[in-house]
Design a protein around this motif. Structure first.
Motif, PDB file in Angstrom:
ATOM      1  N   GLY A 244       0.817  -1.214   0.000  1.00  0.00           N
ATOM      2  CA  GLY A 244       0.000   0.000   0.000  1.00  0.00           C
ATOM      3  C   GLY A 244       0.848   1.259   0.000  1.00  0.00           C
ATOM      4  O   GLY A 244       0.437   2.290   0.551  1.00  0.00           O
ATOM      5  N   MET A 245       2.024   1.205  -0.645  1.00  0.00           N
ATOM      6  CA  MET A 245       2.947   2.331  -0.591  1.00  0.00           C
ATOM      7  C   MET A 245       2.396   3.564  -1.298  1.00  0.00           C
ATOM      8  O   MET A 245       2.633   4.695  -0.856  1.00  0.00           O
ATOM      9  CB  MET A 245       4.297   1.944  -1.194  1.00  0.00           C
ATOM     10  CG  MET A 245       5.370   3.021  -1.060  1.00  0.00           C
ATOM     11  SD  MET A 245       5.813   3.398   0.655  1.00  0.00           S
ATOM     12  CE  MET A 245       6.959   2.063   1.011  1.00  0.00           C
ATOM     13  N   VAL A 246       1.636   3.369  -2.387  1.00  0.00           N
ATOM     14  CA  VAL A 246       1.072   4.542  -3.075  1.00  0.00           C
ATOM     15  C   VAL A 246       0.187   5.329  -2.126  1.00  0.00           C
ATOM     16  O   VAL A 246       0.291   6.559  -1.999  1.00  0.00           O
ATOM     17  CB  VAL A 246       0.283   4.111  -4.333  1.00  0.00           C
ATOM     18  CG1 VAL A 246      -0.557   5.278  -4.859  1.00  0.00           C
ATOM     19  CG2 VAL A 246       1.233   3.619  -5.417  1.00  0.00           C
ATOM     20  N   GLN A 247      -0.698   4.632  -1.431  1.00  0.00           N
ATOM     21  CA  GLN A 247      -1.599   5.304  -0.491  1.00  0.00           C
ATOM     22  C   GLN A 247      -0.806   6.019   0.606  1.00  0.00           C
ATOM     23  O   GLN A 247      -1.141   7.138   1.010  1.00  0.00           O
ATOM     24  CB  GLN A 247      -2.554   4.286   0.132  1.00  0.00           C
ATOM     25  CG  GLN A 247      -3.534   3.664  -0.855  1.00  0.00           C
ATOM     26  CD  GLN A 247      -2.978   2.436  -1.576  1.00  0.00           C
ATOM     27  OE1 GLN A 247      -1.761   2.286  -1.698  1.00  0.00           O
ATOM     28  NE2 GLN A 247      -3.879   1.575  -2.039  1.00  0.00           N
ATOM     29  N   GLN A 248       0.253   5.370   1.096  1.00  0.00           N
ATOM     30  CA  GLN A 248       1.054   5.963   2.159  1.00  0.00           C
ATOM     31  C   GLN A 248       1.787   7.212   1.672  1.00  0.00           C
ATOM     32  O   GLN A 248       1.858   8.225   2.390  1.00  0.00           O
ATOM     33  CB  GLN A 248       2.070   4.939   2.677  1.00  0.00           C
ATOM     34  CG  GLN A 248       1.456   3.697   3.312  1.00  0.00           C
ATOM     35  CD  GLN A 248       0.728   4.020   4.610  1.00  0.00           C
ATOM     36  OE1 GLN A 248       0.999   5.017   5.258  1.00  0.00           O
ATOM     37  NE2 GLN A 248      -0.216   3.157   4.980  1.00  0.00           N
ATOM     38  N   LEU A 249       2.316   7.157   0.458  1.00  0.00           N
ATOM     39  CA  LEU A 249       3.048   8.305  -0.075  1.00  0.00           C
ATOM     40  C   LEU A 249       2.114   9.486  -0.325  1.00  0.00           C
ATOM     41  O   LEU A 249       2.475  10.650  -0.073  1.00  0.00           O
ATOM     42  CB  LEU A 249       3.768   7.915  -1.370  1.00  0.00           C
ATOM     43  CG  LEU A 249       4.912   6.909  -1.222  1.00  0.00           C
ATOM     44  CD1 LEU A 249       5.512   6.576  -2.581  1.00  0.00           C
ATOM     45  CD2 LEU A 249       6.005   7.448  -0.299  1.00  0.00           C
ATOM     46  N   VAL A 250       0.927   9.190  -0.819  1.00  0.00           N
ATOM     47  CA  VAL A 250      -0.039  10.273  -1.038  1.00  0.00           C
ATOM     48  C   VAL A 250      -0.414  10.917   0.293  1.00  0.00           C
ATOM     49  O   VAL A 250      -0.540  12.147   0.408  1.00  0.00           O
ATOM     50  CB  VAL A 250      -1.297   9.747  -1.767  1.00  0.00           C
ATOM     51  CG1 VAL A 250      -2.377  10.834  -1.823  1.00  0.00           C
ATOM     52  CG2 VAL A 250      -0.931   9.292  -3.178  1.00  0.00           C
ATOM     53  N   SER A 251      -0.577  10.103   1.311  1.00  0.00           N
ATOM     54  CA  SER A 251      -0.875  10.632   2.643  1.00  0.00           C
ATOM     55  C   SER A 251       0.240  11.556   3.121  1.00  0.00           C
ATOM     56  O   SER A 251      -0.021  12.620   3.706  1.00  0.00           O
ATOM     57  CB  SER A 251      -1.061   9.473   3.635  1.00  0.00           C
ATOM     58  OG  SER A 251      -1.223   9.951   4.949  1.00  0.00           O
ATOM     59  N   VAL A 252       1.497  11.164   2.868  1.00  0.00           N
ATOM     60  CA  VAL A 252       2.634  11.999   3.255  1.00  0.00           C
ATOM     61  C   VAL A 252       2.600  13.331   2.507  1.00  0.00           C
ATOM     62  O   VAL A 252       2.896  14.399   3.077  1.00  0.00           O
ATOM     63  CB  VAL A 252       3.958  11.255   2.985  1.00  0.00           C
ATOM     64  CG1 VAL A 252       5.150  12.203   3.122  1.00  0.00           C
ATOM     65  CG2 VAL A 252       4.114  10.081   3.935  1.00  0.00           C
TER      66      VAL A 252
END
Length: 333
Positions: A244-252
């Protein structure tokens, strides 16, 4: 020997000696003579070489003295002695700092490994109760491991990477976390065995949490290492996407703007470049990535210091939401 040659400074390393040897053999403006080097020149070179060897020996002795300090203070910590605690800590920190400086020389780094200094650092200093000792120990490991495959492999074999990842993830002191991550980077970048160990210890999750921390330096270094690894090893994108790295990066990216967002956007570009799964993850309406990128584009336009960040935004918009990836692949820079 040329006039005034006795005033020349001796070279400080073997490379300098070799250069001086060449100069000594061709110093004259006349064609190179066929006869052997004069005894005077030979004597001068022998003297210079002796000075270099003495300097190297002095450095080995300095390292031995530093290790003796670490062993002595380690014994006091194990025995629970509290007398002269502050003085002992300063001595330990000074020894680690001197070792880090000496081990910028790769020969010294190898010698420290042979002398048992790395074992001492791993077994004692990384777990020291004082944060100043822990972060200097991590710095020393980084100094020794950088660009030194022999030392890298030794440290990996001793389980150093797992310990450093744990410090990066959980140490209560911010400087320890930052220095530990620096050492991690020195063990995994351009080191296949290190990368495999990093994967086996779920290192990408550590980077993810680092980017979500309150420590600006840790966020920046975590994002930079993620970008570096994804750029150099695109074959591991599926592993990262499954987390789920895309979701995490967008959150950042939704956090207040910071210079490290450039690395986060670069990592996102790595995840969508020629990768259908990455594009699908980015297009999830729940993320609101398109609106976020449009807003960032407006915010960053005209700011010269944010030019690369702006280019990453445009690339993501083109790849994920306009159906026309740009001709220039910015990730090849």
């Amino acid at each position: 020997m040329a006039e005034g040659g006795g005033d020349r400074q001796h070279p400080r390393n073997l490379q300098g000696i070799l250069r001086m040897a060449v100069e000594a053999g061709s110093a004259s403006d006349e064609p190179a003579p066929s006869e052997p080097m004069s005894e005077e020149r030979k004597a001068w070179l022998r003297e210079a070489l002796a000075d270099v060897c003495k300097g190297q020996m002095d450095e080995v002795e300095q390292m031995k003295e530093c290790l003796e300090i670490l062993r002595r203070e380690g014994s006091k910590v194990r025995e629970g002695e509290e007398e002269e605690e502050e003085e002992g800590q300063e001595e330990t920190e000074g020894a680690l700092e001197l070792l880090s400086e000496l081990c910028e020389n790769l020969d010294n780094a190898r010698d420290l490994m042979v002398l048992g200094g790395l074992d001492l650092c791993l077994s004692q200093c990384l777990s020291h109760p004082q944060s100043g000792v822990r972060w200097r120990a991590a710095q020393l490991i980084a100094s020794c491991a950088q660009n030194m495959p022999e030392v890298q492999c030794y440290l990996l074999g001793q389980g150093a990477l797992l310990r450093l990842l744990q410090l990066t993830d959980t140490d209560p002191h911010p400087t320890v976390r930052v220095k530990a991550l620096y050492a991690v980077s020195c063990l995994v970048r351009e080191q296949e065995a290190g990368l495999q160990a990093f994967l086996s210890h779920d290192g990408f999750s550590v980077l993810m949490r680092g980017m979500q921390s309150n420590n600006e330096k840790l966020r920046t270094k975590s994002a930079f290492l993620l970008l570096n690894l994804l750029t150099a090893h695109p074959e591991h994108r599926d592993t990262v996407l499954s987390m789920g790295m895309v979701q995490q990066l967008v959150s950042v990216l939704r956090s207040p703007h910071s210079s490290f967002h450039e690395h986060v956007l670069g990592a996102l570009c790595c995840l969508v470049d020629d990768c259908a799964r990455g594009v699908r993850d980015s297009q999830n309406p729940a993320l609101g990535l398109e609106e976020l990128l449009n807003n960032k584009t407006k915010e960053l336009k005209g700011r010269e210091e944010c030019q690369e960040e702006l280019e990453f935004c445009e690339r993501l918009l083109s790849t994920c939401f306009r159906g026309q990836p740009p001709e220039d692949n910015g990730m090849d820079r």
